[in-house]
Design an enzyme around this catalytic site. Structure first.
Site, PDB file in Angstrom:
ATOM      1  N   ASN A  35       0.851  -1.194   0.000  1.00  0.00           N
ATOM      2  CA  ASN A  35       0.000   0.000   0.000  1.00  0.00           C
ATOM      3  C   ASN A  35       0.885   1.242   0.000  1.00  0.00           C
ATOM      4  O   ASN A  35       2.111   1.133  -0.015  1.00  0.00           O
ATOM      5  CB  ASN A  35      -0.956  -0.025   1.199  1.00  0.00           C
ATOM      6  CG  ASN A  35      -0.200  -0.156   2.502  1.00  0.00           C
ATOM      7  OD1 ASN A  35       0.593   0.703   2.860  1.00  0.00           O
ATOM      8  ND2 ASN A  35      -0.437  -1.259   3.215  1.00  0.00           N
ATOM      9  N   ASP A  72      -4.033  -6.566   5.096  1.00  0.00           N
ATOM     10  CA  ASP A  72      -5.015  -7.418   5.770  1.00  0.00           C
ATOM     11  C   ASP A  72      -4.918  -8.874   5.305  1.00  0.00           C
ATOM     12  O   ASP A  72      -5.352  -9.778   6.013  1.00  0.00           O
ATOM     13  CB  ASP A  72      -6.435  -6.883   5.513  1.00  0.00           C
ATOM     14  CG  ASP A  72      -6.674  -5.585   6.273  1.00  0.00           C
ATOM     15  OD1 ASP A  72      -6.054  -5.413   7.341  1.00  0.00           O
ATOM     16  OD2 ASP A  72      -7.447  -4.736   5.793  1.00  0.00           O
ATOM     17  N   LYS A  83       9.193 -16.285 -10.686  1.00  0.00           N
ATOM     18  CA  LYS A  83       8.395 -15.249 -11.345  1.00  0.00           C
ATOM     19  C   LYS A  83       7.329 -15.942 -12.204  1.00  0.00           C
ATOM     20  O   LYS A  83       7.646 -16.864 -12.963  1.00  0.00           O
ATOM     21  CB  LYS A  83       9.316 -14.408 -12.227  1.00  0.00           C
ATOM     22  CG  LYS A  83       8.607 -13.303 -12.943  1.00  0.00           C
ATOM     23  CD  LYS A  83       9.574 -12.429 -13.720  1.00  0.00           C
ATOM     24  CE  LYS A  83       8.825 -11.420 -14.545  1.00  0.00           C
ATOM     25  NZ  LYS A  83       9.011 -11.552 -15.954  1.00  0.00           N
ATOM     26  N   ASP A 140      -4.012  -9.963  13.246  1.00  0.00           N
ATOM     27  CA  ASP A 140      -4.124  -8.555  13.646  1.00  0.00           C
ATOM     28  C   ASP A 140      -3.132  -8.325  14.785  1.00  0.00           C
ATOM     29  O   ASP A 140      -3.347  -8.776  15.916  1.00  0.00           O
ATOM     30  CB  ASP A 140      -5.564  -8.230  14.079  1.00  0.00           C
ATOM     31  CG  ASP A 140      -5.751  -6.733  14.260  1.00  0.00           C
ATOM     32  OD1 ASP A 140      -4.891  -6.099  14.924  1.00  0.00           O
ATOM     33  OD2 ASP A 140      -6.730  -6.187  13.730  1.00  0.00           O
TER      34      ASP A 140
HETATM   35  N1  CTP Z   1      -3.257  -3.410  12.500  1.00  0.00           N
HETATM   36  C1  CTP Z   1      -2.447  -4.469  12.915  1.00  0.00           C
HETATM   37  N2  CTP Z   1      -2.481  -5.651  12.244  1.00  0.00           N
HETATM   38  C2  CTP Z   1      -3.285  -5.819  11.194  1.00  0.00           C
HETATM   39  C3  CTP Z   1      -4.119  -4.758  10.756  1.00  0.00           C
HETATM   40  C4  CTP Z   1      -4.074  -3.563  11.446  1.00  0.00           C
HETATM   41  O1  CTP Z   1      -1.693  -4.308  13.888  1.00  0.00           O
HETATM   42  N3  CTP Z   1      -3.295  -6.983  10.541  1.00  0.00           N
HETATM   43  C5  CTP Z   1      -3.234  -2.169  13.280  1.00  0.00           C
HETATM   44  C6  CTP Z   1      -2.719  -0.963  12.538  1.00  0.00           C
HETATM   45  O2  CTP Z   1      -1.321  -0.816  12.725  1.00  0.00           O
HETATM   46  C7  CTP Z   1      -3.505   0.152  13.182  1.00  0.00           C
HETATM   47  C8  CTP Z   1      -4.838  -0.490  13.524  1.00  0.00           C
HETATM   48  O3  CTP Z   1      -4.571  -1.882  13.596  1.00  0.00           O
HETATM   49  O4  CTP Z   1      -2.938   0.556  14.409  1.00  0.00           O
HETATM   50  C9  CTP Z   1      -5.952  -0.240  12.550  1.00  0.00           C
HETATM   51  O5  CTP Z   1      -5.519  -0.474  11.237  1.00  0.00           O
HETATM   52  P1  CTP Z   1      -6.478  -0.167  10.001  1.00  0.00           P
HETATM   53  O6  CTP Z   1      -5.766  -0.522   8.741  1.00  0.00           O
HETATM   54  O7  CTP Z   1      -7.087   1.203  10.140  1.00  0.00           O
HETATM   55  O8  CTP Z   1      -7.704  -1.134  10.231  1.00  0.00           O
HETATM   56  P2  CTP Z   1      -7.901  -2.671  10.056  1.00  0.00           P
HETATM   57  O9  CTP Z   1      -7.752  -3.315  11.389  1.00  0.00           O
HETATM   58  O10 CTP Z   1      -7.048  -3.232   8.966  1.00  0.00           O
HETATM   59  O11 CTP Z   1      -9.455  -2.718   9.669  1.00  0.00           O
HETATM   60  P3  CTP Z   1     -10.175  -2.244   8.283  1.00  0.00           P
HETATM   61  O12 CTP Z   1      -9.212  -2.580   7.178  1.00  0.00           O
HETATM   62  O13 CTP Z   1     -11.411  -3.041   8.274  1.00  0.00           O
HETATM   63  O14 CTP Z   1     -10.442  -0.778   8.430  1.00  0.00           O
END
Ligand code: CTP
Length: 402
Positions: A207, A276, A286, A303
Site C-alpha cells: 500500500n 489485511d 516469477k 491482527d
Molecule cells: N493493525 C495491525 N495488524 C493488522 C491490521 C491492522 O496491527 N493486521 C493495526 C494498525 O497498525 C492500526 C490499527 O490496527 O494501528 C488499525 O488499522 P487499520 O488498517 O485502520 O484497520 P484494520 O484493522 O485493517 O481494519 P479495516 O481494514 O477493516 O479498516
C-alpha cells in the site's frame, strides 16, 4: 514544535560548510538562528552565506558596535534558548574548558545563561589526543552537552572518530534536547510503514504508506526519553538515531518480530498499515504469462495490534485507524473492538504518504481533534497525550521492569 532562538557558533574547521545546511534546516523548522563566526571560520565559509540563510546579521568580532543599547558579547547569548557550537574545533574545546574569553564565541559561552551544546569536528588523532579528551570530560562535567563526534572518512583522508555529525543528526538531536522527558524509563515498541505480501519472486501486494508517521512517532518517543524499538516494513527511510530498528517485509514477519519484542515493552504503538491479507498460493519463481489470468488466493493476516492488546500482561496500546469515510464512528468502533485505550484516527487518502496530517485522538474521555500539522508535530502532540494518559494510568506500573 516550539520556535527556538538558536545562537550558532561556527569555528574554523572544514566542517564549517555543513553548518550552512544546519542553519537551513533550523530555519525550515521555524527556528530563529543567529550566527557567530570565529576569524578562522570566515576563511572556510563567508559570513554572507550565513547571513543569507539565517536572514540575520552575522557576528564575527568582540568589537562589533551594531547591537543597540547593549553589548554583543553578552546580549547575543542572553537572548538565546541554546548556544550550539558546530563545528567546535579542538582549540575551541580547549579554550571553553579553560573558561577563556579571547574571542566572541568563547566570551559568549562564558557570559551565557542558556545551555551550551558543542559538536566537535577534528582529525581522529586530534580527537584521541589525551588533552582533548580531558577537555571534553571537563566540559561534560561543567554541564556542556556534546553531540558526537561521528566516525568515518575525514577530510584529511584518514578514517576514525572526529567527524562532525551530519546537520540532520544535529538538528534531530537538538529537538530531542528540548523535549520534556515524560517517557523517561519507558520502553516503546512501534510498527511502521507498509507490509509487502509477495505474489511471486518479484511482485507483491502493498500500500502507499510511507512510514513517515511511524518514524516521526519513534523519534518523538525517543525525544521524550523512551527506549524505542521500531519494527518497520519496507520504507527506504533511514533508521532514526538511537532507535533500534528491526526490518520486516510481510505482516507475518511483523507479527513475529512484535511478539518477540513485546515482553520488553511498556507501550506498544501500531502505526503500520499492515496488509489485511497474504497470498496463499504465492510462487517462488516469477509467474510467466500463460494466456490465462492467474487466480490469487488470499488469507487473512493476524491482527498485530489486537493480539498485543489481548495479551495477559499487555503494554499500554495505541492504535491508528485509517478510514476513507465515517472517520470517527469507524475509529471508535475499532478502538473498542481492538481494546486499545488510545486510538489515532486519520483519513487514509489525506494521511498516507503526505508530510502533514490531521488526526483526532480517541480515548475513554472522548474525542480530541488536533489541527493540521507536519507529522513531526503531530507525533509530539500524540506523545504528550499518551504521556498524560500513562501518568494517570496504572497499566505501565503494573508491568515489571527488569
Ligand atoms: N493493525 C495491525 N495488524 C493488522 C491490521 C491492522 O496491527 N493486521 C493495526 C494498525 O497498525 C492500526 C490499527 O490496527 O494501528 C488499525 O488499522 P487499520 O488498517 O485502520 O484497520 P484494520 O484493522 O485493517 O481494519 P479495516 O481494514 O477493516 O479498516
Amino acid at each position: 514544535m516550539s520556535v527556538r532562538r538558536i545562537l550558532l557558533g561556527v569555528t574554523g574547521g572544514v566542517a564549517a560548510y555543513k553548518s550552512a545546511e544546519l542553519v537551513r534546516l533550523w530555519i525550515k523548522a521555524g527556528h530563529e538562528v543567529t550566527v557567530v563566526m570565529s576569524e578562522a571560520a570566515c576563511r572556510f565559509v563567508t559570513p554572507l552565506t550565513f547571513q543569507a540563510l539565517s536572514g540575520r546579521p552575522v557576528y564575527t568580532t568582540l568589537w562589533d558596535d551594531r547591537p543597540q543599547n547593549g553589548m554583543a558579547h553578552i546580549d547575543l547569548s542572553r537572548a538565546a534558548d541554546v548556544f550550539v557550537i558546530a563545528p567546535a574545533t579542538a582549540d575551541c574545546l580547549a579554550r571553553l574548558a579553560q573558561g577563556r574569553c579571547d574571542d566572541l564565541i568563547t566570551t559568549l559561552a562564558a557570559a551565557r545563561t542558556c545551555p551550551l551544546v558543542v559538536a566537535p569536528a577534528m582529525n581522529r588523532q586530534m580527537w584521541e589526543n589525551p588533552p582533548n579528551l580531558r577537555n571534553v570530560r571537563q566540559l561534560i562535567e561543567d554541564g556542556v552537552t556534546v553531540f558526537g563526534p561521528g566516525t568515518g572518512s575525514q577530510a584529511c583522508g584518514e578514517t576514525g572518530p572526529g567527524r562532525m555529525l551530519e546537520p540532520e543528526e544535529i538538528a534531530e538531536r537538538l529537538e530531542g534536547f528540548f523535549t520534556p522527558k515524560r517517557l523517561a524509563g519507558k520502553r516503546v515498541l512501534l510498527t511502521a510503514g507498509p507490509t509487502f505480501e509477495p505474489i511471486d519472486a518479484v511482485r507483491g501486494i502493498t500500500n502507499t504508506s510511507s512510514g513517515k508517521m511511524g518514524y516521526a512517532l519513534a523519534r518523538a518517543c525517543r525525544d521524550a526519553g523512551a527506549q524505542v524499538t521500531l519494527v518497520s516494513g519496507p520504507t527506504g527511510m533511514p533508521a532514526p538515531v538511537e532507535v533500534s530498528r528491526i526490518d520486516v517485509q510481510t505482516a507475518q514477519d511483523m507479527h513475529h518480530a512484535v511478539l518477540s519484542q513485546v515482553v520488553n515493552a511498556d507501550i506498544f504503538i501500531g502505526v503500520a498499515a499492515v496488509a489485511d491479507y497474504h497470498v496463499v498460493n504465492k510462487s517462488e519463481q516469477k509467474l510467466k504469462k500463460t494466456g490465462k489470468a492467474p487466480v490469487i488466493e488470499l488469507a487473512e493476516n493476524p491482527d498485530i495490534l489486537a493480539t498485543v492488546a489481548s495479551l495477559p500482561a499487555a503494554p499500554f496500546c495505541v492504535g491508528f485507524a485509517a478510514e476513507s469515510h465515517n472517520l470517527l464512528d469507524f475509529a471508535e468502533a475499532k478502538r473498542r473492538r481492538k481494546n486499545v485505550p488510545l486510538l489515532v484516527a486519520n483519513l487514509a487518502q489525506q494521511a498516507m504518504g503526505a508530510d502533514a496530517n490531521e488526526v483526532t485522538l480517541l480515548d475513554d474521555a472522548g474525542i480530541h481533534p488536533l489541527p493540521v500539522m507536519g507529522k513531526d508535530a503531530v507525533a509530539h502532540a500524540i506523545v504528550r497525550h499518551l504521556a498524560s494518559l500513562i501518568e494517570t494510568s496504572t497499566i505501565p506500573s503494573e508491568r515489571t521492569t527488569e
